[in-house]
Design a protein around this motif. Structure first.
Motif, PDB file in Angstrom:
ATOM      1  N   THR A 102       0.775  -1.256   0.158  1.00  0.00           N
ATOM      2  CA  THR A 102      -0.032   0.095   0.125  1.00  0.00           C
ATOM      3  C   THR A 102       0.724   1.402   0.111  1.00  0.00           C
ATOM      4  N   ALA A 103       2.007   1.088   0.925  1.00  0.00           N
ATOM      5  CA  ALA A 103       2.859   2.553   0.870  1.00  0.00           C
ATOM      6  C   ALA A 103       3.551   2.761  -0.321  1.00  0.00           C
ATOM      7  N   LYS A 106       1.551   5.423  -2.771  1.00  0.00           N
ATOM      8  CA  LYS A 106       1.201   6.843  -2.301  1.00  0.00           C
ATOM      9  C   LYS A 106       1.593   7.819  -3.314  1.00  0.00           C
ATOM     10  N   THR A 107       2.458   7.469  -3.991  1.00  0.00           N
ATOM     11  CA  THR A 107       3.043   8.304  -5.151  1.00  0.00           C
ATOM     12  C   THR A 107       2.036   8.989  -5.839  1.00  0.00           C
ATOM     13  N   TYR A 110      -0.146  11.855  -5.037  1.00  0.00           N
ATOM     14  CA  TYR A 110       0.753  13.293  -4.871  1.00  0.00           C
ATOM     15  C   TYR A 110       1.326  13.626  -6.345  1.00  0.00           C
ATOM     16  N   VAL A 122      -5.760   3.697  -5.640  1.00  0.00           N
ATOM     17  CA  VAL A 122      -5.514   4.385  -4.228  1.00  0.00           C
ATOM     18  C   VAL A 122      -6.783   3.951  -3.198  1.00  0.00           C
ATOM     19  N   TYR A 126      -5.324   1.891  -0.186  1.00  0.00           N
ATOM     20  CA  TYR A 126      -5.584   2.727   1.258  1.00  0.00           C
ATOM     21  C   TYR A 126      -6.994   2.924   1.593  1.00  0.00           C
ATOM     22  N   TYR A 138      -3.200   6.994   6.322  1.00  0.00           N
ATOM     23  CA  TYR A 138      -4.045   6.815   5.284  1.00  0.00           C
ATOM     24  C   TYR A 138      -5.027   7.438   4.924  1.00  0.00           C
ATOM     25  N   VAL A 141      -3.816  10.469   2.501  1.00  0.00           N
ATOM     26  CA  VAL A 141      -3.430   9.894   1.290  1.00  0.00           C
ATOM     27  C   VAL A 141      -4.535  10.185   0.444  1.00  0.00           C
TER      28      VAL A 141
END
Length: 404
Positions: A102-103, A106-107, A110, A122, A126, A138, A141
């Motif tokens: 999941t991490a 994140k990109t 953003y 996402v 998330y 989370y 994000v």
């Protein structure tokens, strides 16, 4: 595949085979199939060390998953599967891996929006993670991802641009798949995000309903609009057989997407649309209950099936059961969803020990000769979701019976 997993698979299918044909109850157990799916998911984790590699499909003649990068529209489904596996097992090792994958996504939240699939990427990762853990990081994000998705909104058209890279081909394009990504906007609007996100989601759903839903209760895959005037130009297909055909997965996205839109807005026209699309889908099913990739492919019955469309539709129908007031309609949709999941849990579609995937026989982009009659990750994701929903419904029913 380990010997213990192979033994469990054989045991589950033996139980199914020995079920009494006289009983009208489903011959599968959502809990047993979830347990089996969790074990297969753990097996898959053993072969993946890179949290930037996301499962996509298993090509014909292969046994291992083909992986893709974070920017692939399917990246969110694998961590989503891990979250469902954790939800149904409580296994902390699965949770840790779900957090790692999941991490990596994140990109997307953003970075400049490249297409509408931000919701799939996402919210499936998330979104499920936040639902199960309440992790405030989370939430941040998710809110950022909603704002990013909203940058694709064209107020002149009233909808989100689905594919910026295809503007020359289709103009301002809105695809039926995009209905599923509105859930991210609805969620954000009521969880600290800009209230404008709600208005964007409603407008997009209305424009889609007015222009992509046809009088025959099927949907266009792509709606082409004039980006300057907002005028509807033409309906197209991109992954279906023909512009006016009924592409199975597109119809499934519509059923589920409009059900979500009604849940979040209580606008009756969205519920009516989901019902129309669902009834049309069910009325046209082939005898074995699993749709061909396109209901109008002239090669039927020698056309490939699409298990993913059945899995998505089952989730949409289960969503509808909590929304419709007519008891007969509710019963119809519960039965249909059970039928889909039962069939997908049979040896005809559940991979057993023949593949690292859960489901066989999905079709991605038939016109491009891509991912035809193979396991595809989003089929597994929605299958896990449907099983989880059925397990919860079964538990609620048992609890209600106990209280009587």
């Amino acid at each position: 595949m380990t010997r213990s997993l192979s033994l469990l698979i054989s045991t589950v299918f033996l139980i199914v085979a020995c079920a009494s044909p006289k009983k009208q109850e489903p011959v599968f157990s959502p809990t047993e199939m979830l347990d089996l799916s969790v074990l297969k998911t753990k097996e898959n984790l053993k072969g993946i060390s890179d949290s930037n590699s996301f499962l996509r499909n298993i090509p014909k003649g292969k046994s291992d998953w083909k992986v893709v990068g974070v920017k692939n529209w399917c990246s969110g489904f694998w961590p989503g599967i891990l979250w469902y596996a954790y939800e149904n097992s409580g296994d902390e090792t699965i949770k840790k891996r779900a957090e790692n994958f999941t991490a990596s996504i994140k990109t997307i939240a953003y970075s400049p929006a490249e297409d509408h699939d931000i919701g799939f990427m996402v919210y499936c990762s998330y979104g499920n993670g936040y639902r199960l853990t309440g992790n405030e990081a989370y939430k941040k994000v998710l809110l950022s991802a909603a704002d990013t998705l909203a940058t694709l909104y064209n107020p002149k058209v009233g909808s989100i641009l689905s594919w910026p890279v295809k503007v020359e081909e289709y103009g301002h394009n809105t695809i039926i798949d995009n209905m599923m990504n509105l859930e991210l906007l609805f969620w954000a609007a009521k969880n600290g995000g800009n209230k404008r996100l709600y208005d964007i989601a409603v407008s997009h759903a209305e424009v889609t309903m007015k222009n992509l839903v046809r009088p025959d209760d099927a949907v266009f895959h792509v709606g082409e609009f004039d980006g300057n005037t907002g005028a509807f130009v033409k309906g197209h297909t991109h992954q279906g057989y023909a512009d006016e055909s009924m592409w199975a997965r597109g119809q499934a996205w519509g059923i589920y997407g409009f059900a979500i839109a009604y849940r979040e807005t209580r606008k009756q026209e969205f519920l009516d649309t989901s019902i129309k699309l669902a009834n049309h889908f069910l009325n046209r099913l082939p005898e074995d209950g699993i749709p061909y990739w396109d209901f109008d492919d002239p090669k039927i019955p020698n056309a490939p099936k699409d298990a993913s469309a059945a899995a998505i539709t089952s989730c949409g129908l289960l969503e509808l059961t909590g929304l419709v007031k007519d008891e007969k309609l509710k019963e119809k949709y519960i039965k249909a969803a059970n039928n889909f999941v039962e069939k997908l849990s049979s040896k005809d579609y559940f991979s057993g020990d023949t593949s690292k995937a859960l489901l066989l026989h999905s079709t991605g982009n038939h016109p491009k000769n891509s991912e035809i009659d193979v396991p595809i990750i989003y089929a597994d994701y929605y299958y896990m979701e449907a099983l989880t929903r059925l397990k919860k419904m079964e538990a609620a029913n048992n609890a209600a019976q106990t209280q009587k």
